[in-house]
Write an enzyme that holds these catalytic residues in place. Sequence first.
Site, PDB file in Angstrom:
ATOM      1  N   HIS A 169       0.840  -1.214   0.000  1.00  0.00           N
ATOM      2  CA  HIS A 169       0.000   0.000   0.000  1.00  0.00           C
ATOM      3  C   HIS A 169       0.874   1.263   0.000  1.00  0.00           C
ATOM      4  O   HIS A 169       0.884   2.034   0.954  1.00  0.00           O
ATOM      5  CB  HIS A 169      -0.873  -0.070   1.266  1.00  0.00           C
ATOM      6  CG  HIS A 169      -2.049   0.847   1.313  1.00  0.00           C
ATOM      7  ND1 HIS A 169      -1.953   2.209   1.141  1.00  0.00           N
ATOM      8  CD2 HIS A 169      -3.355   0.591   1.543  1.00  0.00           C
ATOM      9  CE1 HIS A 169      -3.150   2.745   1.267  1.00  0.00           C
ATOM     10  NE2 HIS A 169      -4.025   1.781   1.506  1.00  0.00           N
ATOM     11  N   GLU A 272      -0.848   1.278  -5.496  1.00  0.00           N
ATOM     12  CA  GLU A 272      -0.663   0.048  -4.721  1.00  0.00           C
ATOM     13  C   GLU A 272      -0.735  -1.203  -5.587  1.00  0.00           C
ATOM     14  O   GLU A 272      -1.805  -1.544  -6.086  1.00  0.00           O
ATOM     15  CB  GLU A 272      -1.761  -0.028  -3.651  1.00  0.00           C
ATOM     16  CG  GLU A 272      -1.930   1.241  -2.851  1.00  0.00           C
ATOM     17  CD  GLU A 272      -3.255   1.290  -2.096  1.00  0.00           C
ATOM     18  OE1 GLU A 272      -3.762   0.237  -1.680  1.00  0.00           O
ATOM     19  OE2 GLU A 272      -3.796   2.407  -1.942  1.00  0.00           O
TER      20      GLU A 272
END
Length: 300
Positions: A169, A272
């Site tokens: 992320h 991400e």
Amino acid sequence: MTITELNLHYGIPEKITFISGEGSLTNAVLQNQHGTAVISLYGAQVLSYIPKGEKDLLWMSEKTAFEKGKAIRGGIPLCFPWFGPHATDTTKPQHGFARLSEWNVKSTTVSAEDTISIILQLSNTAATEALWPFAFNAEIKLTINTKLELTLTCSNTDNKPFDYTNALHTYFNISDIATINIEGLEGATYFPAGAENGIIQKEKLVTFSQEENRRYLGHDNNCIITDKGMNRIIYADKKGSNTTVVWNPGAEIAKTIGDMNDNGYKTFVCVEPANAFTNIIKLSPGESFSISTIIYSKQA
Ligand code: TA6
């Protein structure tokens, strides 16, 4: 292990050093002639990556709590073994337990080409089994040479199959969300968070004027962030990922995020690499799967 023990067993003079970081969390600092990366053993989360002479490629919230039990807002949080809220039990931690777990050091190495690596490891415990009832071995390998490469490998050490989702992320550090753009998503289908219908991206570049939370399914391309304000281009390559999530909360949602300044949203964008939503990973006993991101930059 204490920091002294970690340095004794795994430290490499001038290349890998273990330190007590903010909130007394233990960090490993990797340094070579091309740059410096910092990874926390809490969450196996990369906190910083500074190529020599440049500003950090990764963003860290000024308001994040470096506190066990809470996620660190910035760097590269790991989402594992699920991305987002748990599918059936929202009392379980958002984005899984990997980013909330203490990882062990497995090994450190330096090669002749000044390539420096650390491997951190996490496997099932009573605490993880209470959240996810499977035996697994997860390893995160962080390598720096002229680029940063981060790989999360999960192996099924159970005697039954399991499914999981994941993401690296990544919070990229940018000059201004209003002026950057992202290339590499043209022609891909994305689902805005909560939407049932996909949208085919016609534009070559993604730009931002409000909250964006886009899930690109079946997307395995690399992305490029052009940041004229910082005079640089960031390359976000990936392997073993079939989903890309692009997220910036925009002004209104940023105000509701407790561990971020109201203006914090202006200086990061999340791009991400993931395997999530309909892109689920299924592992039989003995099988393994890896997802990687490779990050580097050039002057714009
Ligand atoms: O990747 C985007 C996302 O799933 C968003 O929906 C947003 O909530 C973000 O992650 C951050 O999640 P966190 O649990 O770290 O606050």
